[in-house]
Design a protein around this motif. Sequence first.
Motif, PDB file in Angstrom:
ATOM      1  N   HIS A   1       0.825  -1.215   0.000  1.00  0.00           N
ATOM      2  CA  HIS A   1       0.000   0.000   0.000  1.00  0.00           C
ATOM      3  C   HIS A   1       0.861   1.267   0.000  1.00  0.00           C
ATOM      4  CE1 HIS A   1      -3.721  -2.188   0.264  1.00  0.00           C
ATOM      5  NE2 HIS A   1      -3.287  -2.861   1.312  1.00  0.00           N
ATOM      6  N   ARG A   2       1.974   1.231   0.712  1.00  0.00           N
ATOM      7  CA  ARG A   2       2.865   2.383   0.701  1.00  0.00           C
ATOM      8  C   ARG A   2       3.398   2.631  -0.708  1.00  0.00           C
ATOM      9  NH1 ARG A   2       5.892   5.555   4.059  1.00  0.00           N
ATOM     10  NH2 ARG A   2       4.906   4.572   5.869  1.00  0.00           N
TER      11      ARG A   2
ATOM     12  N   ASN B   1      -0.472   4.757  -0.594  1.00  0.00           N
ATOM     13  CA  ASN B   1      -1.444   4.713   0.505  1.00  0.00           C
ATOM     14  C   ASN B   1      -0.752   4.284   1.806  1.00  0.00           C
ATOM     15  OD1 ASN B   1      -3.922   5.184  -1.152  1.00  0.00           O
ATOM     16  ND2 ASN B   1      -3.294   3.237  -2.082  1.00  0.00           N
TER      17      ASN B   1
ATOM     18  N   LYS C   1      -2.649   2.811   4.992  1.00  0.00           N
ATOM     19  CA  LYS C   1      -3.290   1.491   5.043  1.00  0.00           C
ATOM     20  C   LYS C   1      -2.345   0.514   5.736  1.00  0.00           C
ATOM     21  CE  LYS C   1      -5.800   0.041   1.465  1.00  0.00           C
ATOM     22  NZ  LYS C   1      -7.223   0.076   1.884  1.00  0.00           N
TER      23      LYS C   1
ATOM     24  N   ASP D   1      -9.389   3.376   4.148  1.00  0.00           N
ATOM     25  CA  ASP D   1      -8.074   3.949   3.845  1.00  0.00           C
ATOM     26  C   ASP D   1      -7.042   3.628   4.916  1.00  0.00           C
ATOM     27  OD1 ASP D   1      -9.256   5.491   5.785  1.00  0.00           O
ATOM     28  OD2 ASP D   1      -8.690   7.421   4.905  1.00  0.00           O
ATOM     29  N   SER D   2      -7.448   2.841   5.949  1.00  0.00           N
ATOM     30  CA  SER D   2      -6.505   2.464   7.009  1.00  0.00           C
ATOM     31  C   SER D   2      -6.252   0.966   7.070  1.00  0.00           C
ATOM     32  CB  SER D   2      -7.019   2.934   8.377  1.00  0.00           C
ATOM     33  OG  SER D   2      -8.110   2.134   8.823  1.00  0.00           O
TER      34      SER D   2
END
Length: 440
Positions: free
Chosen positions: A129-130, A134, A137, A211-212
Amino acid sequence: MSPDTAASATWPADLSAYCFEVPYSSDTVLFDSAKGIRLFDTAGRQYLDGLSGVFVTCFGYDCQPIIDAIKNQLRVLPFNPPLHGTNRPALELARALVDLAPASITAAKLVNGGSESIEAAMRLARLYHRTHGNPGKVKILSHYHGYHGSTFGSLSLTGRPDVTRFGPGVPGIVHVWPPDCLEEFWGVDAEIAQNLAASMIERTIQAEGPDSVAAVIVEPVIHLRGMAVSTTAYLSRLREICDRYGVLLVFDEIVTGFGRTGQPFAAQTFDVSPDMLCVGKGISGGYSPLAAVLMSQKVAEILGTSGGQLSFAPSHTYAANPIASAAGAAAVRLFHEGSFLTRIQSLSEYLEPRLRSTIAGRGDLRAIGLLYGVKLAESGAHGRGIGAAVARACLKRGLVIRGQDDWIVMAPAFVTSKTEADEMLDILGDALDAVCGGCQ
């Protein structure tokens, strides 16, 4: 000779230097040797292994092709400098595992054990995700009453009260209820429980914020719930939910992988393809510490270089060790060449009805491939400890199984003969009679 007598006659007087895996008791065995699926202690007593060690020794304790592969590798290259390169058995094993896995899997990262593969999957999920912009997340969802390992990250995913003695786990772990718990604790119908549990995961992702949330990690068959078997409908819903919210789906197949459910992996048994598979235990047949995290193309591509090769660090000193890799490569070859999927199916078809008859109403059988769990009817003074009582009674009679709370589990080796299977069931029946009596 009873196990108690054998233990008192053969244990050294001073055990203070050794830290046992589980608390020492009069039932603790000092193993000395093994052959086939039989273990022998230092007093010469034998035990039929109905658990494959702990879902590991699927080819038995004297599998010559794997032994020969290890011996040959020891003579050639026992270790390689891991910061400077790798070895041919590791390359061979990675390709063999990818070929064995669902078609969506394209890469394998070799590690030393199941906990390590779970930790790698956690890091990969966050890195994925990074890499895609994002970085928030980071949360990971897992089941209450599941089990994912003993390192701190993997233990944090294990939603059981008996691990809280180590204090708070790593941040970002959110636990959700599996269908089996909804059935038992709240009396929810099985089909409704599957739908409700999946909906609760979606609601949890919404509540935490899509989103987390980085990943959902689940066992397709939950070992510490007495082999609670998921359904294709439930796992398919998880796949749909994860896709909807941009969350990775990870299957913990440390127990269910490598043929245990009747297919190479439970992902194929349930026809649901996760983004990552964490595999271990039977992957080397128990001849060397070995595990892996298998990745789909979309996960693997974040690790690629301009030349197309993949890399993922930091890693561990013994990851992709040539001896362990040689054992794993030999095990995968043997799995194919020995037609073990057919043998697993044949043995499971023989065992399941006989096991059901042996239980004789004293519990509910969960069966898939060569994984068996029995939720026992609580009986008398044993109550919630009836599983451990049955396991102890089996051990005293020369059979290794596992029992805890109100369940027992069995996982015979793939090489178990029908005669040996019958012998296991005779012992189990005697143990159930001794512990449960007439509670049918």
